[in-house]
Design an enzyme around this catalytic site. Structure first.
Site, mmCIF file in Angstrom:
data_model
loop_
_atom_site.group_PDB
_atom_site.id
_atom_site.type_symbol
_atom_site.label_atom_id
_atom_site.label_comp_id
_atom_site.label_asym_id
_atom_site.label_seq_id
_atom_site.Cartn_x
_atom_site.Cartn_y
_atom_site.Cartn_z
ATOM 1 N N GLY A 113 43.897 5.077 -29.965
ATOM 2 C CA GLY A 113 43.233 6.349 -30.208
ATOM 3 C C GLY A 113 42.436 6.266 -31.495
ATOM 4 O O GLY A 113 42.624 5.349 -32.295
ATOM 5 N N GLU A 154 39.715 1.704 -30.860
ATOM 6 C CA GLU A 154 38.352 2.220 -30.762
ATOM 7 C C GLU A 154 37.674 2.124 -32.139
ATOM 8 O O GLU A 154 37.816 3.021 -32.946
ATOM 9 C CB GLU A 154 38.379 3.669 -30.275
ATOM 10 C CG GLU A 154 38.942 3.784 -28.867
ATOM 11 C CD GLU A 154 39.186 5.237 -28.456
ATOM 12 O OE1 GLU A 154 38.987 5.528 -27.298
ATOM 13 O OE2 GLU A 154 39.584 6.060 -29.293
ATOM 14 N N TYR A 155 36.989 1.020 -32.406
ATOM 15 C CA TYR A 155 36.795 -0.211 -31.660
ATOM 16 C C TYR A 155 36.796 -1.354 -32.658
ATOM 17 O O TYR A 155 36.429 -1.126 -33.827
ATOM 18 C CB TYR A 155 35.440 -0.220 -30.907
ATOM 19 C CG TYR A 155 35.255 0.971 -29.998
ATOM 20 C CD1 TYR A 155 35.725 0.949 -28.675
ATOM 21 C CD2 TYR A 155 34.630 2.127 -30.468
ATOM 22 C CE1 TYR A 155 35.551 2.041 -27.836
ATOM 23 C CE2 TYR A 155 34.481 3.229 -29.628
ATOM 24 C CZ TYR A 155 34.936 3.174 -28.332
ATOM 25 O OH TYR A 155 34.785 4.268 -27.519
#
Ligand SMILES: *[C@@H]1O[C@H](CO)[C@@H](O)[C@H](O)[C@H]1NC(C)=O
Ligand SMILES: *[C@@H]1O[C@H](CO)[C@@H](O)[C@H](O)[C@H]1NC(C)=O
Ligand SMILES: *[C@@H]1O[C@H](CO)[C@@H](O)[C@H](O)[C@H]1NC(C)=O
Ligand SMILES: *[C@@H]1O[C@H](CO)[C@@H](O)[C@H](O)[C@H]1NC(C)=O
Length: 407
Positions: A113, A154-155
């Site tokens: 996340g 991410e990411y």
């Protein structure tokens, strides 16, 4: 018939049965990887979603989002009621016990996340820090009964992560896979499953991944093939179009499911390892009202938040169907997705028709399955009148039906 005839006839019969058996391609077992988000419990009223609201029969894999990471690189919970305590049964045990409803179900924990981006940038730096994370994740999964780990960074190379983290992400996945194999040999347990949830837009992909190598390390790859467009663009565009518009330039030409999936495949990801990301929520825009409703027009901000999800620029499936009763609904026959316009709201969403187009594409390209982000945003309480989990049900019926669920 004499005996020779009977023998010849029997042999012929046997051969033709065998031939038919050979010619009949075995249906490829596909994955439906469903995400549960532990913060959806805080949605207001009927929108509050807990493990008890999950229909475990609609998924081959259930993924719990998210786990976090401590400052010492060990994995950790993120909600007060993830684990059992004096005050709660704990959402982990409830989640794992859904296997009673679907014995073939695999359960996974997703580390990741947006909030975890800085932690991943730290974890990957040395072999030692990676090992602390991996070993703690193994113990964590075995303690709580998860069958696998999903890494959703991410990411790599973005949001404070260095350009050299592209290689370090590869190392993390390789060492995780090796540790899972070793643990399985040492303990005689079924190996833990490893998946990576990865970007779908070309600008991020090119910076972040050694694509073929990444694909090789994991059991499957979840492609984030939605959020291709949103109010952040400053113009209207579809959240998850199947095909390009034809007039998009450069990396924007890759902002669709077909181009993104093909890009991963052309760069070494085997189709059967790919899960196409599908989301039941809408991306919304506020526009200047005029007569031109086509995508690619200026927007002046996010769309109004939904009554339950309360997120400007997004709506859940059960909030979309309410608006659809009053809005003008259009079908984009080039990009194969619907959109609707209601006063100054421009709303990009998926419906049964666009899902069926995506299913055609998935089957035709021998794709391994779908990732469904996320269950709490589907119509899980039948507000729209098409039954509970209409979108997930359509996916499951078409991809799994009664066939065996794969690893
Ligand atoms: C890492 O930090 C967590 C949380 O502070 C703590 O419970 C754990 O014991 C620590 N582990 C190690 C190996 O230091
Ligand atoms: C799908 O993607 C492939 C590969 O990028 C491309 O050749 C093809 O034209 C695309 N199909 C459509 C309908 O856009
Ligand atoms: C928009 O539609 C109205 C009514 O059909 C028409 O009178 C007006 O000229 C149109 N405006 C534009 C910018 O096309
Ligand atoms: C199906 O696959 C063929 C061959 O790869 C391709 O030419 C065709 O466009 C595909 N159709 C769809 C709907 O994806």
């Amino acid at each position: 018939m004499d005996i020779t005839h009977i023998i010849v006839y029997s042999v012929w019969l046997m051969l033709s049965i065998l031939e038919r058996f050979e010619a009949q391609p075995r249906p490829q077992p596909r994955r439906v990887v469903c995400y549960y988000t532990n913060w959806a419990q805080y949605r207001t009223g009927r929108g509050s979603f807990k493990p008890g609201d999950i229909n475990a029969k609609l998924c081959t894999h259930l993924v719990y989002a998210h786990a976090g990471v401590n400052v010492n690189f060990t994995i950790r919970t993120t909600e007060w009621n993830d684990l059992p305590s004096k005050w709660s049964t704990g959402m982990y045990p409830k989640f794992i016990s859904l296997k009673n409803e679907n014995p073939k179900l695999k359960t996974m924990i997703s580390a990741g996340g947006y909030a975890l981006s800085p932690a991943f940038a730290q974890i990957v730096q040395t072999k030692g820090t990676r090992a602390v994370f991996i070993e703690s994740a193994i113990r964590f999964m075995r303690d709580w009964g998860f069958d696998g780990l999903d890494i959703m960074w991410e990411y790599p190379t973005k949001r404070g992560s260095k350009s050299s983290d592209k290689q370090k992400f590869s190392e993390l996945l390789k060492e995780t896979r090796e540790s899972f194999q070793l643990e399985s040999i040492q303990t005689g347990s079924i190996p833990l499953i490893l998946s990576a949830t990865v970007a779908a837009t070309k600008d991020i992909i090119d910076d972040a991944y050694e694509m073929g190598f990444v694909a090789e390390q994991v059991d499957f790859l979840n492609l984030l093939t939605y959020d291709f467009h949103g109010h952040w663009d400053g113009w209207t565009g579809h959240c998850a179009p199947l095909y390009g518009r034809g007039d998009e330039q450069g990396v924007f030409a890759y902002n669709n499911v077909n181009a993104s999936v093909n890009y991963w495949m052309d760069n070494g990801a085997p189709p059967n390892k790919i899960n196409v990301g599908i989301s039941p929520y809408a991306r919304t825009f506020t526009i200047q009202v005029d007569n031109n409703t086509l995508p690619g027009r200026p927007s002046i901000g996010p769309g109004r938040p939904g009554k339950i999800s309360q997120d400007a620029g997004g709506l859940t499936y059960y909030e979309i169907c309410d608006i659809a009763r009053h809005a003008d609904i259009f079908w984009d026959d080039i990009q194969k997705v619907p959109f609707m316009v209601y006063n100054n709201q421009w709303i990009s969403f998926d419906n049964e028709r666009s899902i069926n187009e995506k299913l055609k594409f998935i089957k035709n390209s021998s794709i391994g399955g779908v990732m469904f982000w996320n269950m709490p945003s589907d119509d899980f309480f039948n507000s729209c009148g098409s039954g509970r989990f209409p979108m997930l049900s359509t996916l499951h019926k078409n991809l799994v039906g009664n066939s065996i669920s794969p690893r």
